[in-house]
Write an enzyme that holds these catalytic residues in place. Sequence first.
Site: not given
Length: 518
Positions: A335, A366
């Site tokens: 990521n 998140h």
Amino acid sequence: HLKITWRLDLILNLSNLFVNFVVCQLFALVTAFWFRLYLHPSKTSPFIRHVVATLLGFYLALFCFGWYALHFLVQSGLAYGVMIFTGVEHMHKYCFVVTLGYLSFCQVTRVYVFDYGMYSADFTGPMMVITQKITSLAFEIHDGLMKREEHLKPSQKYLAVRKMPSLLEYLSYNCNFMGILAGPTCSYNDYVAFIEGRCYEPKHLESNGKENGKFKQSDPSPKRDVIQKVCTCALSLMVYLVIYTACPTERVIDDTFMASNPFYIQVLYLYISMLALRPKYYFVWTLADAINNAAGFGFNGYNTDGTPKWDRISNLRILNIEFATSFKMFLDNWNIQTALWLKRVCYERCPYNPTAATFLLSAIWHGAYPGYYLTFITGIVVTMAARAVRHNVRQHFLGSATLKLIYDMITWFSTQMAICYTVVPFVLLAVGPSLKFYRSVMRFIFIKERELGREIEGCGSSAQERVNYVQVKRTSVYLSENNTVLERYGEMAEWIKISEPQNIDFVLILYSQMFSNL
């Protein structure tokens, strides 16, 4: 019966959402080729390219998420209002709070009000990318309009935005069809350069850093890279659907599975499960990268052999992930654009404990599941421990190629185990299953000590009887040549012997209670 029916409906619903996502992304891939060929900057104005990219992005969002896609406009509109109506001096802070706050509100309501466990293809996924883009842009505008040139780092100088973007440019950057569903995040300057046709720099740098005109091209083709990435997507999806469905992570906390398999089988299963789970992310991020490349976005210069590189906004490097020999190496290649965002808006700017602040921001970003927080709290500890080990141990293995290979093998295994241990709560989501997993690991580590502690406690009333029992067991185990248990009993006996006579009863009782309570 109702529970089974509900779970079946949930699975079918998730499958439909995933199919919608894949269909939209494949449509975006085909459209990206058309966008590059027929709306090329040499044929079309930046205004038209902005309008088309934005409208197509809204269409895909509505098709995939329905009216929930309006949250994308609300979030973007609130942040743009903050940019316009507040001073540049504090605009980046207000944008950060408003954007992240709205994202968190949507995540909390989705998880705890509407449907807990709705993990795949939810509307807050695109909002996470939009949050990255808005906050990045706010900091870049602040750097460009408020800070002096000499106060900026080299990367901040390149990223700094010198004028406020128009509403169309802003919406195109946040909601274009190439990145509306799965990103990746990119800098505003890179995106505008792509729209205006300034992203192709026809030069090739040799190993000495000099430009070699032999390989100059005016418009490099992404066809080869797009084909490679689409093939990677197909392979990743196949691995995920075939292997992970057979080895789901949730099985590691199943009582029957834990009771019927030795610990090394459980560790091997956990590694295979995590190995098969990662291709899900490989599929999503690599397909998103291919879409951007097909549209002509993501060019990053040329290789030494003159071939173009299309990895400017790539989100992962698969081989570096699978063969990572440190926790940092894994995170640096996983990521990537999110890691850069965390570095630019938090790590480089936080005055106090930037490592902990960065992990905390990542957890908040998140979502609202407790497992995310357990993962990132564990990540802080693992990161600090890995740094300490590398700093104190690595230099002892650099004397020869053989020692370096041994070190790499050990650190690769340790890194994979650390990743598995850290990421399990991220997959399980809830606190209860996550703590059950942690307890199962810790229980195995101390199970032999606990059994021996209870055995010693019941072997006699006096300290001397317990010492004699350990010595007898040591002799009997020696005759059976069970070295592991022999060493354990030997350690206990030696430990008892060195204790002072007047304290031996207390130490034995304390020792037994300690292991009995584990």
